[in-house]
Write an enzyme that holds these catalytic residues in place. Structure first.
Site, PDB file in Angstrom:
ATOM      1  CE  LYS A   1      -3.467  -0.136  -3.303  1.00  0.00           C
ATOM      2  NZ  LYS A   1      -4.820  -0.679  -3.159  1.00  0.00           N
TER       3      LYS A   1
ATOM      4  CG  ASP B   1      -7.227   1.682  -3.033  1.00  0.00           C
ATOM      5  OD1 ASP B   1      -8.108   2.449  -3.471  1.00  0.00           O
ATOM      6  OD2 ASP B   1      -6.728   0.753  -3.704  1.00  0.00           O
TER       7      ASP B   1
ATOM      8  CE  LYS C   1      -9.358   1.120  -6.701  1.00  0.00           C
ATOM      9  NZ  LYS C   1      -8.822   0.237  -5.641  1.00  0.00           N
TER      10      LYS C   1
ATOM     11  CG  ASP D   1     -21.610   7.891  -1.095  1.00  0.00           C
ATOM     12  OD1 ASP D   1     -22.597   8.561  -1.478  1.00  0.00           O
ATOM     13  OD2 ASP D   1     -21.723   6.797  -0.499  1.00  0.00           O
TER      14      ASP D   1
HETATM   15  O1  3DU Z   1      -2.686  -6.907  -8.541  1.00  0.00           O
HETATM   16  P1  3DU Z   1      -2.097  -6.711  -7.161  1.00  0.00           P
HETATM   17  O2  3DU Z   1      -2.272  -7.887  -6.242  1.00  0.00           O
HETATM   18  O3  3DU Z   1      -0.684  -6.212  -7.244  1.00  0.00           O
HETATM   19  O4  3DU Z   1      -2.956  -5.554  -6.435  1.00  0.00           O
HETATM   20  C1  3DU Z   1      -3.152  -4.306  -6.976  1.00  0.00           C
HETATM   21  C2  3DU Z   1      -3.707  -3.348  -5.975  1.00  0.00           C
HETATM   22  O5  3DU Z   1      -3.929  -2.094  -6.617  1.00  0.00           O
HETATM   23  C3  3DU Z   1      -5.034  -3.723  -5.333  1.00  0.00           C
HETATM   24  O6  3DU Z   1      -5.017  -3.241  -4.004  1.00  0.00           O
HETATM   25  C4  3DU Z   1      -6.075  -2.979  -6.135  1.00  0.00           C
HETATM   26  O7  3DU Z   1      -7.184  -2.578  -5.375  1.00  0.00           O
HETATM   27  C5  3DU Z   1      -5.312  -1.732  -6.571  1.00  0.00           C
HETATM   28  N1  3DU Z   1      -5.753  -1.204  -7.850  1.00  0.00           N
HETATM   29  C6  3DU Z   1      -5.677  -1.924  -9.006  1.00  0.00           C
HETATM   30  O8  3DU Z   1      -5.236  -3.071  -8.998  1.00  0.00           O
HETATM   31  C7  3DU Z   1      -6.095  -1.335 -10.204  1.00  0.00           C
HETATM   32  C8  3DU Z   1      -6.589  -0.093 -10.230  1.00  0.00           C
HETATM   33  O9  3DU Z   1      -6.961   0.426 -11.364  1.00  0.00           O
HETATM   34  C9  3DU Z   1      -6.657   0.622  -9.054  1.00  0.00           C
HETATM   35  C10 3DU Z   1      -6.215   0.035  -7.876  1.00  0.00           C
END
Ligand code: 3DU
EC number: 4.1.1.23
Length: 217
Positions: free
Chosen positions: A34, A60, A62, A65
């Site tokens: 991702k 991702d 998000k 728009d």
């Molecule tokens: O906390 P981590 O380093 O495992 O990253 C989590 C990933 O998932 C990061 O790319 C972030 O943008 C995404 N994410 C969330 O952490 C929380 C959400 O609600 C949606 C996406």
């Protein structure tokens, strides 16, 4: 996107070479990689193309728009090699639909953010999640994003979303556990820092895949 090990690697690194190296190193342990703003802003869309040579790429961004802009964003990342995009759901039906229509034209998938994993998420998005899930389901989205670090909310999303696929971030640094999230209803787990900040990223990924319950066929 096919489900195999159940793990998705969040390559939130500005260093594109490192992201590619880790993705290659754990490629048999992950279903997809991702990418988010940090890696794309630092490396350009070229990084999507490079990663897509090894693995299915989820963009991702998000996306949140107005519909005609959402279409352009989706077209750009799909053309660069992404197989899926993540869009926000709070923007409503037309904006989500624009992503889904573009994805359908380009044989891509769309995952809609139903809830988020940070503490402030309670303030806004959680109030809207039921409606977001309904819209995503009616429009034929490929799945939802819901937090792994809040098993109760995840269970609720699971119930409301029936059999839609759920991808769950929030494992590791954000406090969630892979096994708990799967038990609460997640289909696939998204992990970034606990893999790329680990001294041995492969070892970290192996442990998560074990927690998910994947057994090599
Ligand atoms: O906390 P981590 O380093 O495992 O990253 C989590 C990933 O998932 C990061 O790319 C972030 O943008 C995404 N994410 C969330 O952490 C929380 C959400 O609600 C949606 C996406």
């Amino acid at each position: 996107m096919q489900k195999n090990t159940g793990l998705i690697f969040a390559a939130d690194l500005e260093n594109g070479r490192r992201a590619i190296n880790i993705t290659n190193e754990i490629s048999d342990l992950i279903d997809a990689v991702k990418v988010n703003y940090p890696i794309i802003l630092s490396n350009g869309l070229q990084i999507v193309e490079e990663l897509s040579r090894t693995k299915t790429v989820i963009a991702d961004l998000k996306i949140a728009d107005v519909p005609h802009i959402n279409r352009k964003i989706c077209r750009n990342v799909f053309e660069a090699g992404a197989s899926a995009v993540i869009c926000h759901g709070f923007t409503g039906k037309n904006s989500i639909e624009a992503c889904i229509e573009t994805a359908n034209q380009m044989y891509g998938d769309v995952y809609v953010v139903a809830e988020m994993s940070h503490p402030d998420a309670e303030r806004f998005i959680h109030h809207a999640s039921k409606e977001i899930i309904n819209i995503a389901s009616q429009l034929g989205a490929d799945g939802l994003i819901a937090p792994a670090n809040d098993p109760k909310r995840l269970q609720k999303v699971r119930k409301q979303s029936k059999n839609m696929r759920i991808l769950s971030p929030g494992v590791g640094v954000q406090g969630g556990g892979a096994k708990t999230a799967i038990q609460a209803g997640a289909d696939q787990i998204i992990v970034g820092r606990s893999i790329y900040d680990h001294r041995e990223p492969r070892q970290a990924a192996e442990k998560i895949v074990q927690d998910i319950g994947y057994t090599n066929p």
